[in-house]
Design a protein around this motif. Structure first.
Motif, PDB file in Angstrom:
ATOM      1  N   ALA A   8      93.456 -46.332 -60.634  1.00 30.42           N
ATOM      2  CA  ALA A   8      92.727 -46.429 -61.906  1.00 30.42           C
ATOM      3  C   ALA A   8      91.609 -47.458 -61.817  1.00 30.42           C
ATOM      4  O   ALA A   8      90.526 -47.269 -62.388  1.00 30.42           O
ATOM      5  CB  ALA A   8      93.691 -46.784 -63.032  1.00 30.42           C
ATOM      6  N   GLU A   9      91.854 -48.543 -61.096  1.00 28.09           N
ATOM      7  CA  GLU A   9      90.852 -49.597 -60.978  1.00 28.09           C
ATOM      8  C   GLU A   9      89.583 -49.072 -60.316  1.00 28.09           C
ATOM      9  O   GLU A   9      88.477 -49.501 -60.660  1.00 28.09           O
ATOM     10  CB  GLU A   9      91.431 -50.765 -60.179  1.00 28.09           C
ATOM     11  N   THR A  10      89.721 -48.111 -59.397  1.00 25.97           N
ATOM     12  CA  THR A  10      88.531 -47.567 -58.734  1.00 25.97           C
ATOM     13  C   THR A  10      87.703 -46.696 -59.676  1.00 25.97           C
ATOM     14  O   THR A  10      86.547 -46.377 -59.371  1.00 25.97           O
ATOM     15  CB  THR A  10      88.908 -46.741 -57.492  1.00 25.97           C
ATOM     16  N   TYR A  11      88.285 -46.304 -60.819  1.00 18.04           N
ATOM     17  CA  TYR A  11      87.560 -45.549 -61.845  1.00 18.04           C
ATOM     18  C   TYR A  11      87.219 -46.419 -63.054  1.00 18.04           C
ATOM     19  O   TYR A  11      86.848 -45.898 -64.103  1.00 18.04           O
ATOM     20  CB  TYR A  11      88.389 -44.333 -62.283  1.00 18.04           C
ATOM     21  N   ASP A  12      87.348 -47.737 -62.895  1.00 23.00           N
ATOM     22  CA  ASP A  12      87.065 -48.688 -63.966  1.00 23.00           C
ATOM     23  C   ASP A  12      87.915 -48.390 -65.200  1.00 23.00           C
ATOM     24  O   ASP A  12      87.482 -48.603 -66.338  1.00 23.00           O
ATOM     25  CB  ASP A  12      85.575 -48.677 -64.338  1.00 23.00           C
ATOM     26  N   ALA A  13      89.122 -47.891 -64.977  1.00 21.62           N
ATOM     27  CA  ALA A  13      90.057 -47.589 -66.062  1.00 21.62           C
ATOM     28  C   ALA A  13      91.117 -48.684 -66.136  1.00 21.62           C
ATOM     29  O   ALA A  13      91.487 -49.298 -65.123  1.00 21.62           O
ATOM     30  CB  ALA A  13      90.725 -46.240 -65.839  1.00 21.62           C
ATOM     31  N   LEU A  14      91.599 -48.921 -67.344  1.00 22.40           N
ATOM     32  CA  LEU A  14      92.650 -49.901 -67.582  1.00 22.40           C
ATOM     33  C   LEU A  14      94.013 -49.229 -67.559  1.00 22.40           C
ATOM     34  O   LEU A  14      94.123 -48.005 -67.593  1.00 22.40           O
ATOM     35  CB  LEU A  14      92.410 -50.596 -68.922  1.00 22.40           C
ATOM     36  N   VAL A  15      95.065 -50.052 -67.514  1.00 22.20           N
ATOM     37  CA  VAL A  15      96.432 -49.543 -67.452  1.00 22.20           C
ATOM     38  C   VAL A  15      97.224 -50.102 -68.630  1.00 22.20           C
ATOM     39  O   VAL A  15      97.224 -51.317 -68.869  1.00 22.20           O
ATOM     40  CB  VAL A  15      97.114 -49.939 -66.122  1.00 22.20           C
ATOM     41  N   ALA A  16      97.879 -49.205 -69.358  1.00 24.66           N
ATOM     42  CA  ALA A  16      98.742 -49.590 -70.482  1.00 24.66           C
ATOM     43  C   ALA A  16     100.055 -48.831 -70.335  1.00 24.66           C
ATOM     44  O   ALA A  16     100.226 -47.745 -70.901  1.00 24.66           O
ATOM     45  CB  ALA A  16      98.081 -49.271 -71.815  1.00 24.66           C
ATOM     46  N   PRO A  17     101.002 -49.342 -69.552  1.00 22.50           N
ATOM     47  CA  PRO A  17     102.211 -48.574 -69.248  1.00 22.50           C
ATOM     48  C   PRO A  17     102.971 -48.112 -70.484  1.00 22.50           C
ATOM     49  O   PRO A  17     103.178 -48.864 -71.430  1.00 22.50           O
ATOM     50  CB  PRO A  17     103.039 -49.564 -68.419  1.00 22.50           C
ATOM     51  N   HIS A  18     103.371 -46.853 -70.437  1.00 24.99           N
ATOM     52  CA  HIS A  18     104.198 -46.244 -71.479  1.00 24.99           C
ATOM     53  C   HIS A  18     105.613 -46.788 -71.339  1.00 24.99           C
ATOM     54  O   HIS A  18     106.142 -46.874 -70.238  1.00 24.99           O
ATOM     55  CB  HIS A  18     104.166 -44.726 -71.268  1.00 24.99           C
ATOM     56  N   CYS A  19     106.265 -47.155 -72.451  1.00 27.68           N
ATOM     57  CA  CYS A  19     107.642 -47.652 -72.342  1.00 27.68           C
ATOM     58  C   CYS A  19     108.328 -47.708 -73.706  1.00 27.68           C
ATOM     59  O   CYS A  19     108.542 -48.795 -74.251  1.00 27.68           O
ATOM     60  CB  CYS A  19     107.674 -49.024 -71.691  1.00 27.68           C
ATOM     61  N   PRO A  20     108.741 -46.549 -74.259  1.00 30.56           N
ATOM     62  CA  PRO A  20     109.548 -46.564 -75.465  1.00 30.56           C
ATOM     63  C   PRO A  20     111.039 -46.573 -75.120  1.00 30.56           C
ATOM     64  O   PRO A  20     111.857 -45.949 -75.804  1.00 30.56           O
ATOM     65  CB  PRO A  20     109.139 -45.253 -76.143  1.00 30.56           C
ATOM     66  N   LEU A  21     111.396 -47.259 -74.042  1.00 33.04           N
ATOM     67  CA  LEU A  21     112.720 -47.156 -73.440  1.00 33.04           C
ATOM     68  C   LEU A  21     113.485 -48.472 -73.530  1.00 33.04           C
ATOM     69  O   LEU A  21     113.287 -49.264 -74.437  1.00 33.04           O
ATOM     70  CB  LEU A  21     112.574 -46.677 -71.995  1.00 33.04           C
ATOM     71  N   GLY A  22     114.380 -48.696 -72.572  1.00 35.15           N
ATOM     72  CA  GLY A  22     115.311 -49.803 -72.636  1.00 35.15           C
ATOM     73  C   GLY A  22     114.896 -51.041 -71.880  1.00 35.15           C
ATOM     74  O   GLY A  22     113.741 -51.161 -71.428  1.00 35.15           O
ATOM     75  N   PRO A  23     115.840 -51.959 -71.678  1.00 39.15           N
ATOM     76  CA  PRO A  23     115.508 -53.290 -71.162  1.00 39.15           C
ATOM     77  C   PRO A  23     115.038 -53.318 -69.721  1.00 39.15           C
ATOM     78  O   PRO A  23     114.173 -54.113 -69.366  1.00 39.15           O
ATOM     79  CB  PRO A  23     116.818 -54.066 -71.328  1.00 39.15           C
ATOM     80  N   VAL A  24     115.598 -52.468 -68.871  1.00 38.93           N
ATOM     81  CA  VAL A  24     115.217 -52.513 -67.462  1.00 38.93           C
ATOM     82  C   VAL A  24     113.832 -51.900 -67.277  1.00 38.93           C
ATOM     83  O   VAL A  24     113.010 -52.421 -66.513  1.00 38.93           O
ATOM     84  CB  VAL A  24     116.268 -51.809 -66.587  1.00 38.93           C
ATOM     85  N   ALA A  25     113.566 -50.806 -67.978  1.00 37.36           N
ATOM     86  CA  ALA A  25     112.232 -50.204 -67.905  1.00 37.36           C
ATOM     87  C   ALA A  25     111.169 -51.195 -68.363  1.00 37.36           C
ATOM     88  O   ALA A  25     110.106 -51.320 -67.742  1.00 37.36           O
ATOM     89  CB  ALA A  25     112.181 -48.943 -68.761  1.00 37.36           C
ATOM     90  N   LEU A  26     111.436 -51.910 -69.453  1.00 41.87           N
ATOM     91  CA  LEU A  26     110.466 -52.888 -69.950  1.00 41.87           C
ATOM     92  C   LEU A  26     110.315 -54.048 -68.976  1.00 41.87           C
ATOM     93  O   LEU A  26     109.198 -54.506 -68.702  1.00 41.87           O
ATOM     94  CB  LEU A  26     110.881 -53.390 -71.331  1.00 41.87           C
TER      95      LEU A  26
END
Length: 381
Positions: free
Chosen positions: A274-292
C-alpha cells in the motif's frame, strides 16, 4: 523448542481463539475466525496443525509458506483466516521466547500511540446522536457509522437523502475536530455509490468504506474517481494479490484484517505494498482481544498506518466483551482516543486462559442476519 499442542476455543460473542503450546511451557495465542463461520475455521485450523505439530515455532515465514502453499487449493476466507490465527500465535511465541514485543521483531516502533475508532450504528438513525455522544464521552476522537440499512438496488431520493442526513447528524455532534468514517458495507451498487459519494464530500468523512462488493473490484476505479471522498476497502480481501487491483484502482485506505488476511506476516506485506501506492492502512478489526492485540503490534511498526478499528462496545458484543478475556485491560484503554505502546512481550496481552476455557464450554453459534428487499429478494447485509 517444539510445538506439542494446538487448541481452539469457541468463545462468545462470535470469536474463535487458538493456543499453540510448546514443550518448554510457553504458549502463543491467535484469533483465527470468519464471523459466522467459526466452526468451519476451527476445522481448518485442525487440518493445518498437522504442518506444525512437533516443529520448532521459530521459523515463522517457513511455516507461513507451508500453511498457505502446501496444498493444491489455496486462499479464500476460511483458509486465510485459519493461517492468520496460527501466524499470530507463532509471532506471540517468538516475542515471548525473546522477551520482546512483536513490534520490535517487525523493525521497531515508528509511533508511541495508535489512534482508534468505534462503531456507532447507522442502520437505524434514531439513536445515532446518543451513540456518538457516548463514544466521545468515552474518549474516542473518531467513529464509524453505516451509511444506511437495507438499500434499494436503485435508491430512491429519500434513501439517498437519508444517507446524507445520517452523516450530517454525526458531524453535528462531532464538530470539526473529530472524524467519522462511513461504511457502505457492500450494500450499494456501483452506480448507487457514484450517486451518493459526491453528496457526502461537504461533510468531510475520513473515508467511505467498501462502497462496492469485492467481487465488483473491476468497477472500483470509476467509484474512486467519482468523488474526492477517500475510498477504503479490504476486510474481504485476503492477500497482497487481492489488494493489488484495489490499490491500482486508487483506493486511499487499505483495510486488511489481521484475522483474515494471513495474520501478522501477510498484513505487514500488504501495508508495504500500500505504501508504494501512497495509500494508508486502517486494519479492520470488529473482533476479539488477540486480533486487536496483533493489529496494534503491526500498527506500531507501520509507517503508513492511519487508524485502528476496535470492538469495545460494538453491537455484536452481546454476552461478552473482549476485555473479559484478558487479565490486564490496560493495553486496550483509550481515554485520549488512542491505545498506547507497551514493551510487554509477544502480542502484548495476557489472555485469561480460565475465562477462555470456561467460555468454550458454552461456545456460540453466531450467524449474521439475512436481509430482504421489500419484494422478498435477497438484500446485502
Amino acid at each position: 523448542m517444539k510445538i506439542t499442542r494446538i487448541e481452539t476455543f469457541l468463545v462468545a460473542p462470535r470469536w474463535l481463539l487458538c493456543r499453540v503450546e510448546t514443550d518448554e511451557g510457553l504458549a502463543g495465542w491467535g484469533e483465527p475466525v470468519v464471523e459466522g463461520r467459526a466452526e468451519t475455521v476451527r476445522a481448518a485450523v485442525g487440518e493445518l496443525s498437522d504442518l506444525l505439530m512437533g516443529e520448532d515455532p521459530a521459523p515463522i515465514e517457513h511455516h507461513w509458506q507451508r500453511m498457505t502453499k502446501a496444498a493444491f487449493y489455496r486462499g479464500g476466507p476460511v483458509l486465510s483466516s485459519a493461517v492468520a490465527g496460527l501466524d499470530q500465535a507463532l509471532w506471540d511465541l517468538a516475542g515471548k521466547r525473546l522477551g520482546v514485543p512483536v513490534h520490535r521483531l517487525l523493525g521497531g516502533p515508528v509511533r508511541d500511540r495508535v489512534r482508534v475508532y468505534g462503531w456507532v450504528g447507522g442502520d437505524d438513525p434514531a439513536r445515532l446522536r446518543d451513540a456518538v455522544a457516548a463514544r466521545v464521552e468515552s474518549g474516542l476522537t473518531a467513529v464509524k457509522m453505516n451509511a444506511a440499512g437495507v438499500v434499494s438496488r436503485s435508491p430512491t431520493v429519500r434513501e439517498i437523502d437519508g444517507v446524507v442526513e445520517r452523516l450530517s447528524q454525526v458531524r453535528e455532534v462531532l464538530g470539526d475536530d473529530r472524524d467519522v468514517a462511513v461504511d457502505f458495507h457492500g450494500r450499494f451498487t456501483a452506480a448507487a455509490a457514484r450517486r451518493v459519494l459526491p453528496l457526502l464530500e461537504p461533510l468531510r468523512p475520513m473515508f467511505a468504506e467498501e462502497p462496492v462488493l469485492p467481487e465488483f473490484g473491476h468497477l472500483l476505479e470509476a467509484v474512486v474517481r467519482c468523488s474526492p471522498v477517500p475510498v477504503a476497502t479490504g476486510e474481504r480481501l485476503y492477500s497482497r494479490g487481492d489488494f493489488l487491483p484495489a490499490l491500482q484502482a486508487g483506493i486511499a485506505v487499505a483495510q486488511p484484517d489481521l484475522s483474515h488476511a494471513g495474520g501478522v506476516s501477510e498484513v505487514r506485506r500488504i501495508a508495504a505494498l500500500a505504501e508504494t501506492y501512497d495509500a494508508l492502512v486502517a486494519p479492520h478489526c470488529p473482533l476479539g482481544p488477540v486480533a486487536l492485540a496483533a493489529s496494534l503490534q503491526v500498527a506500531f511498526a507501520t509507517p503508513n498506518f492511519l487508524i485502528q478499528e476496535q470492538s469495545i462496545g460494538i453491537h455484536y458484543n452481546r454476552g461478552a466483551e473482549l476485555l473479559d478475556y484478558v487479565l490486564d485491560t490496560g493495553p486496550f484503554g483509550f481515554a485520549d482516543g488512542a491505545m498506547h505502546r507497551t514493551d510487554a512481550a509477544g502480542l502484548g496481552i495476557e489472555v485469561d486462559e480460565d475465562a477462555v476455557r470456561t467460555a468454550d464450554r458454552a461456545g456460540h453459534r453466531w450467524r449474521p442476519p439475512v436481509w430482504s428487499h421489500r419484494d422478498g429478494s435477497f438484500a446485502e447485509w
